[in-house]
Every structure is written in C-alpha cells, then in structure tokens.
Design a protein around this motif. Structure first.
Motif, PDB file in Angstrom:
ATOM      1  N   ILE A  10       0.840  -1.203   0.000  1.00 49.66           N
ATOM      2  CA  ILE A  10       0.000   0.000   0.000  1.00 49.66           C
ATOM      3  C   ILE A  10       0.872   1.249   0.000  1.00 49.66           C
ATOM      4  CG2 ILE A  10      -1.657   1.348   1.353  1.00 49.66           C
ATOM      5  CD1 ILE A  10      -2.785  -1.407   2.316  1.00 49.66           C
ATOM      6  N   LYS A  11       1.896   1.269   0.839  1.00 50.78           N
ATOM      7  CA  LYS A  11       2.801   2.422   0.892  1.00 50.78           C
ATOM      8  C   LYS A  11       3.493   2.616  -0.454  1.00 50.78           C
ATOM      9  CE  LYS A  11       3.717   2.168   5.831  1.00 50.78           C
ATOM     10  NZ  LYS A  11       4.693   1.804   6.860  1.00 50.78           N
ATOM     11  N   ALA A  14       1.112   4.052  -3.032  1.00 56.03           N
ATOM     12  CA  ALA A  14       0.853   5.463  -2.746  1.00 56.03           C
ATOM     13  C   ALA A  14       2.020   6.332  -3.220  1.00 56.03           C
ATOM     14  CB  ALA A  14       0.607   5.666  -1.260  1.00 56.03           C
ATOM     15  N   LYS A  15       3.261   5.861  -2.990  1.00 58.49           N
ATOM     16  CA  LYS A  15       4.449   6.621  -3.405  1.00 58.49           C
ATOM     17  C   LYS A  15       4.625   6.623  -4.915  1.00 58.49           C
ATOM     18  CE  LYS A  15       7.567   5.162  -0.048  1.00 58.49           C
ATOM     19  NZ  LYS A  15       8.936   4.948   0.393  1.00 58.49           N
ATOM     20  N   SER A  19      -2.786   4.993  -9.795  1.00 57.22           N
ATOM     21  CA  SER A  19      -4.131   5.224  -9.284  1.00 57.22           C
ATOM     22  C   SER A  19      -4.823   3.933  -8.852  1.00 57.22           C
ATOM     23  CB  SER A  19      -4.981   5.929 -10.333  1.00 57.22           C
ATOM     24  OG  SER A  19      -5.060   5.145 -11.504  1.00 57.22           O
ATOM     25  N   GLU A  20      -4.424   2.805  -9.451  1.00 62.41           N
ATOM     26  CA  GLU A  20      -5.054   1.538  -9.068  1.00 62.41           C
ATOM     27  C   GLU A  20      -4.102   0.380  -9.368  1.00 62.41           C
ATOM     28  OE1 GLU A  20      -8.936   0.840 -10.718  1.00 62.41           O
ATOM     29  OE2 GLU A  20      -8.956  -1.231 -10.088  1.00 62.41           O
ATOM     30  N   ILE A  32      -5.858  -2.060  -4.794  1.00 61.27           N
ATOM     31  CA  ILE A  32      -5.499  -0.840  -4.086  1.00 61.27           C
ATOM     32  C   ILE A  32      -5.790   0.323  -5.020  1.00 61.27           C
ATOM     33  CG2 ILE A  32      -3.654   0.473  -2.981  1.00 61.27           C
ATOM     34  CD1 ILE A  32      -2.243  -2.231  -2.517  1.00 61.27           C
ATOM     35  N   THR A  34      -5.871   4.515  -5.238  1.00 64.84           N
ATOM     36  CA  THR A  34      -5.473   5.753  -4.591  1.00 64.84           C
ATOM     37  C   THR A  34      -6.029   6.910  -5.387  1.00 64.84           C
ATOM     38  OG1 THR A  34      -3.411   5.854  -5.823  1.00 64.84           O
ATOM     39  CG2 THR A  34      -3.324   4.780  -3.687  1.00 64.84           C
ATOM     40  N   GLU A  37      -5.465  12.303  -1.417  1.00 68.18           N
ATOM     41  CA  GLU A  37      -4.961  11.972  -0.088  1.00 68.18           C
ATOM     42  C   GLU A  37      -5.526  10.659   0.442  1.00 68.18           C
ATOM     43  OE1 GLU A  37      -5.726  15.269   2.461  1.00 68.18           O
ATOM     44  OE2 GLU A  37      -4.762  16.680   1.111  1.00 68.18           O
ATOM     45  N   SER A  39      -6.826   6.774   0.309  1.00 64.36           N
ATOM     46  CA  SER A  39      -6.572   5.558  -0.450  1.00 64.36           C
ATOM     47  C   SER A  39      -7.538   4.482   0.031  1.00 64.36           C
ATOM     48  CB  SER A  39      -5.125   5.088  -0.276  1.00 64.36           C
ATOM     49  OG  SER A  39      -4.891   4.728   1.050  1.00 64.36           O
ATOM     50  N   THR A  41      -8.408   0.314   0.026  1.00 58.89           N
ATOM     51  CA  THR A  41      -7.833  -1.003  -0.164  1.00 58.89           C
ATOM     52  C   THR A  41      -8.920  -2.044   0.018  1.00 58.89           C
ATOM     53  OG1 THR A  41      -5.744  -0.230   0.733  1.00 58.89           O
ATOM     54  CG2 THR A  41      -6.056  -2.608   0.597  1.00 58.89           C
TER      55      THR A  41
END
Length: 161
Positions: A10-11, A14-15, A19-20, A32, A34, A37, A39, A41
């Motif tokens: 997940i991290k 995000a980094k 988007s998916e 996942i 995002t 801000e 996100s 899951t």
C-alpha cells in the motif's frame, strides 16, 4: 501474504503515483485504489475448493521440473551468501538502460553507492528508477534486459566489502 507485506505494498503504491493496482494470487485478491490523499484497499481472501484440484494437477509437472534446480541453487547460495541482493520492489518489465541508445546503469564490476540508480522497471507505462540500498560492487546481474520481473525477485548481487 501477511499484513506487513500488504502494508508495504500500500505504501509503495501510494508513493508510485499509480491510481489503481490489482494483485491476484492463488488464494488472495488485492485491489489498491489511490486518489489524492485518501486511499482505498480491498482485500478478498478465499480458497475455492473447485479451483484447488485443477491447480494441484497443473502444479505437479512444475514441481517435477523444479526438483533438480534446488540442488544446484543450494550450491550457489553458499557462494552468494556473502553478497547483498537487490530485489525488485514492484512487478513490471526490467530495463538495464534508461533508453535503448544509452549505456547501462551498471555492469558487472561497477561500484555503486546507496541511492544510485541500478535499473528501471516499467509498470503500467511508468518507468520507476530502482536505487541501490547498499554500497559495493555489482557481482552479478540476475535478470535479462527487457524481461518481466515479479515483486521481491532478485535483480543484482552486490559485494558490500
């Protein structure tokens, strides 16, 4: 896949700015998404009894083919135990060069420092620079250029001494 691996994934997503991301394994499906801000899951874990029997049949020949490899791999791991492995943080296509007309980021014998780019991995039309986490000398390139790589697949062996 345990909770720490999922949190790490997940991290990373995000980094990366993706988007998916959808990941399907034998008994687990992870999506996942995002957006800005927040996100989201979704984790679905189910073992289908009907799918288990055909998978066992399909996996049997693979196990027979892979049986000689562990014997050879055990001899290599003794030699490679003193080296640090740089692994793929994502699934994608491995490239040793920033573009076809440029030289490779690193070659066998190249010295790298922590933070130096060693390759790029293309995932979902994004080229992600993979940096070395250790300083040392590249001893072996474990993946061919332009080949697909899996999450946590070894890419390089580095001699930290």
């Amino acid at each position: 896949m345990d909770i720490k691996e999922i949190q790490s994934l997940i991290k990373f997503v995000a980094k990366s700015g993706a988007s998916e991301v959808k990941l399907e394994m034998e008994d687990i499906k992870i999506t996942i998404k995002t957006g800005g801000e927040a996100s989201e899951t979704t984790i679905i874990q189910a073992a289908a009894p009907m799918a288990t029997a055909p998978q066992m049949i399909a996996q049997a020949p693979v196990a027979q083919q892979a049986a000689p490899a562990p014997a050879a791999a055990s001899a290599n791991t003794e030699d490679d135990s003193k080296y640090v492995t740089i692994k793929s943080p994502i699934i994608g296509t491995f490239y040793r060069k920033p573009s076809p007309d440029k030289p490779s980021f690193v070659e066998v014998g190249s010295t790298v420092n922590a933070g130096d780019t060693v390759c790029v991995i293309e995932a979902m039309k994004l080229f992600n620079e993979i940096e070395s986490e250790v300083s040392g000398k590249i001893v072996k390139v474990l993946v061919d250029d332009s080949s697909p790589v899996e999450f946590d697949q070894p890419l390089f062996l580095v001699d930290p001494s």
